[in-house]
Design a protein around this motif. Sequence first.
Motif, PDB file in Angstrom:
ATOM      1  N   ARG A 159       8.459  -5.632  -7.686  1.00 56.83           N
ATOM      2  CA  ARG A 159       9.195  -4.546  -8.134  1.00 56.83           C
ATOM      3  C   ARG A 159       8.302  -3.273  -8.821  1.00 56.83           C
ATOM      4  O   ARG A 159       8.423  -2.083  -8.612  1.00 56.83           O
ATOM      5  N   ILE A 160       7.666  -3.855  -9.749  1.00 54.36           N
ATOM      6  CA  ILE A 160       6.762  -3.084 -10.570  1.00 54.36           C
ATOM      7  C   ILE A 160       5.779  -2.435  -9.582  1.00 54.36           C
ATOM      8  O   ILE A 160       5.412  -1.177  -9.526  1.00 54.36           O
ATOM      9  N   GLY A 161       4.979  -3.309  -8.742  1.00 57.63           N
ATOM     10  CA  GLY A 161       4.235  -2.701  -7.711  1.00 57.63           C
ATOM     11  C   GLY A 161       4.793  -1.764  -6.962  1.00 57.63           C
ATOM     12  O   GLY A 161       4.017  -0.578  -6.765  1.00 57.63           O
ATOM     13  N   GLY A 162       5.906  -2.273  -6.317  1.00 60.79           N
ATOM     14  CA  GLY A 162       6.664  -1.019  -5.365  1.00 60.79           C
ATOM     15  C   GLY A 162       7.009   0.260  -6.044  1.00 60.79           C
ATOM     16  O   GLY A 162       6.905   1.344  -5.401  1.00 60.79           O
ATOM     17  N   LYS A 163       7.113   0.204  -7.314  1.00 61.66           N
ATOM     18  CA  LYS A 163       7.598   1.473  -7.954  1.00 61.66           C
ATOM     19  C   LYS A 163       6.415   2.148  -8.709  1.00 61.66           C
ATOM     20  O   LYS A 163       6.360   3.593  -8.566  1.00 61.66           O
ATOM     21  N   ALA A 164       5.451   1.547  -8.914  1.00 61.00           N
ATOM     22  CA  ALA A 164       4.148   2.238  -9.263  1.00 61.00           C
ATOM     23  C   ALA A 164       3.522   3.108  -8.276  1.00 61.00           C
ATOM     24  O   ALA A 164       2.667   4.037  -8.387  1.00 61.00           O
ATOM     25  N   SER A 165       3.956   2.789  -6.829  1.00 61.89           N
ATOM     26  CA  SER A 165       3.184   3.397  -5.688  1.00 61.89           C
ATOM     27  C   SER A 165       4.026   4.558  -5.157  1.00 61.89           C
ATOM     28  O   SER A 165       5.102   4.165  -4.718  1.00 61.89           O
ATOM     29  N   ARG A 180      -0.760   3.390 -13.681  1.00 63.65           N
ATOM     30  CA  ARG A 180       0.918   3.428 -13.427  1.00 63.65           C
ATOM     31  C   ARG A 180       1.556   1.958 -13.523  1.00 63.65           C
ATOM     32  O   ARG A 180       2.590   1.999 -14.118  1.00 63.65           O
ATOM     33  N   LYS A 181       0.817   1.006 -13.029  1.00 61.87           N
ATOM     34  CA  LYS A 181       1.418  -0.154 -13.198  1.00 61.87           C
ATOM     35  C   LYS A 181       1.472  -0.760 -14.562  1.00 61.87           C
ATOM     36  O   LYS A 181       2.715  -1.396 -15.256  1.00 61.87           O
ATOM     37  N   HIS A 182       0.427  -0.496 -15.552  1.00 72.00           N
ATOM     38  CA  HIS A 182       0.504  -1.066 -16.952  1.00 72.00           C
ATOM     39  C   HIS A 182       1.618  -0.240 -17.660  1.00 72.00           C
ATOM     40  O   HIS A 182       2.282  -0.725 -18.474  1.00 72.00           O
ATOM     41  N   GLU A 183       1.923   1.087 -17.272  1.00 69.11           N
ATOM     42  CA  GLU A 183       2.940   1.812 -17.980  1.00 69.11           C
ATOM     43  C   GLU A 183       4.321   1.045 -17.809  1.00 69.11           C
ATOM     44  O   GLU A 183       5.238   1.269 -18.388  1.00 69.11           O
ATOM     45  N   LEU A 184       4.614   0.752 -16.328  1.00 72.09           N
ATOM     46  CA  LEU A 184       5.713   0.239 -15.917  1.00 72.09           C
ATOM     47  C   LEU A 184       5.996  -1.255 -16.514  1.00 72.09           C
ATOM     48  O   LEU A 184       6.899  -1.488 -17.209  1.00 72.09           O
ATOM     49  N   GLU A 185       4.820  -1.928 -16.740  1.00 73.37           N
ATOM     50  CA  GLU A 185       4.915  -3.387 -17.276  1.00 73.37           C
ATOM     51  C   GLU A 185       5.273  -3.221 -18.858  1.00 73.37           C
ATOM     52  O   GLU A 185       5.967  -3.895 -19.439  1.00 73.37           O
ATOM     53  N   GLN A 186       4.891  -2.162 -19.420  1.00 69.93           N
ATOM     54  CA  GLN A 186       5.079  -1.746 -20.794  1.00 69.93           C
ATOM     55  C   GLN A 186       6.522  -1.461 -21.043  1.00 69.93           C
ATOM     56  O   GLN A 186       7.357  -1.580 -22.015  1.00 69.93           O
ATOM     57  N   ALA A 187       7.095  -0.560 -19.896  1.00 65.73           N
ATOM     58  CA  ALA A 187       8.629  -0.093 -20.066  1.00 65.73           C
ATOM     59  C   ALA A 187       9.347  -1.301 -19.882  1.00 65.73           C
ATOM     60  O   ALA A 187      10.401  -1.359 -20.717  1.00 65.73           O
ATOM     61  N   VAL A 188       9.205  -2.093 -18.884  1.00 66.23           N
ATOM     62  CA  VAL A 188       9.817  -3.487 -18.614  1.00 66.23           C
ATOM     63  C   VAL A 188       9.805  -4.524 -19.903  1.00 66.23           C
ATOM     64  O   VAL A 188      11.018  -5.099 -20.470  1.00 66.23           O
ATOM     65  N   ALA A 189       8.790  -4.332 -20.494  1.00 67.03           N
ATOM     66  CA  ALA A 189       8.644  -5.509 -21.732  1.00 67.03           C
ATOM     67  C   ALA A 189       9.507  -4.913 -23.072  1.00 67.03           C
ATOM     68  O   ALA A 189      10.054  -5.596 -23.803  1.00 67.03           O
TER      69      ALA A 189
END
Length: 256
Positions: A159-165, A180-189
Amino acid sequence: SIIFRLLPSPLLVVTRTMNTPMDIASWRKAYCSDRQHLLEDSLPTRDPFKLFDLWFREVAARKDDLSYEEINAVSVSTVSAEGRPSSRMVLLKSYDDGGFTFYTNYDSRKGTQLAANPNAALLFYWPHFHRQVRVEGLVERVPQEQAIAYWNSRPISSRIGGKASAQSTVIPDREHLERRKHELEQAVASQGETAAAKPPTWGGLLLRPRYFEFWQGQSDRLHDRICFSTERPASDSAEFVRPSDRPDWHMFRLSP
């Protein structure tokens, strides 16, 4: 004494390869001779949807022996407004009597092309069985509820990969995606998995078939091609058209 050997540089190897293409004209594979001919009178069903299911199940039963293959991989071909075709591999996620479903970003190249021209073609290829299935038809979007349910069933990393692209858009480099992936990982955390909710432009596409072709490779290159279509072929071959088990569908054989 010590002997030194001068090895060719990678650049030299690449240059030689570029200037001397491989000779592949004689490459040939002998298909399994124990694979029976695909004969009209011996088909387990004359319903193309059921026949696809039988073939897919036969391949799936061997998937533990086919770890190098993604048996639900399928080529999707679309056409641009200028009439230019393009193909890419996707993963089929479901199929039934209604058709074949896969998921993508609607703003991607295939998504925008299908929005303008919903005609598309699918091609499944299972080399271990020497089989292909071609499917042609019209594509439509699946309901949002279905797309959301599938999106939420995916691993959070997907889901993170799909939203990052922003699929099919030009980007500066790999680092752009990683950032972008790292930003979403932090947001999920910090916010939970809702931070990786399905983007509005991401969803499912359903191809509703109007044509099937079942191709069985044969060692003598006289391959079998059994077709089902909602349209009758040319009138000069009408005598060779047979009824199928599905109303308004016709069955016929094509020369290989």
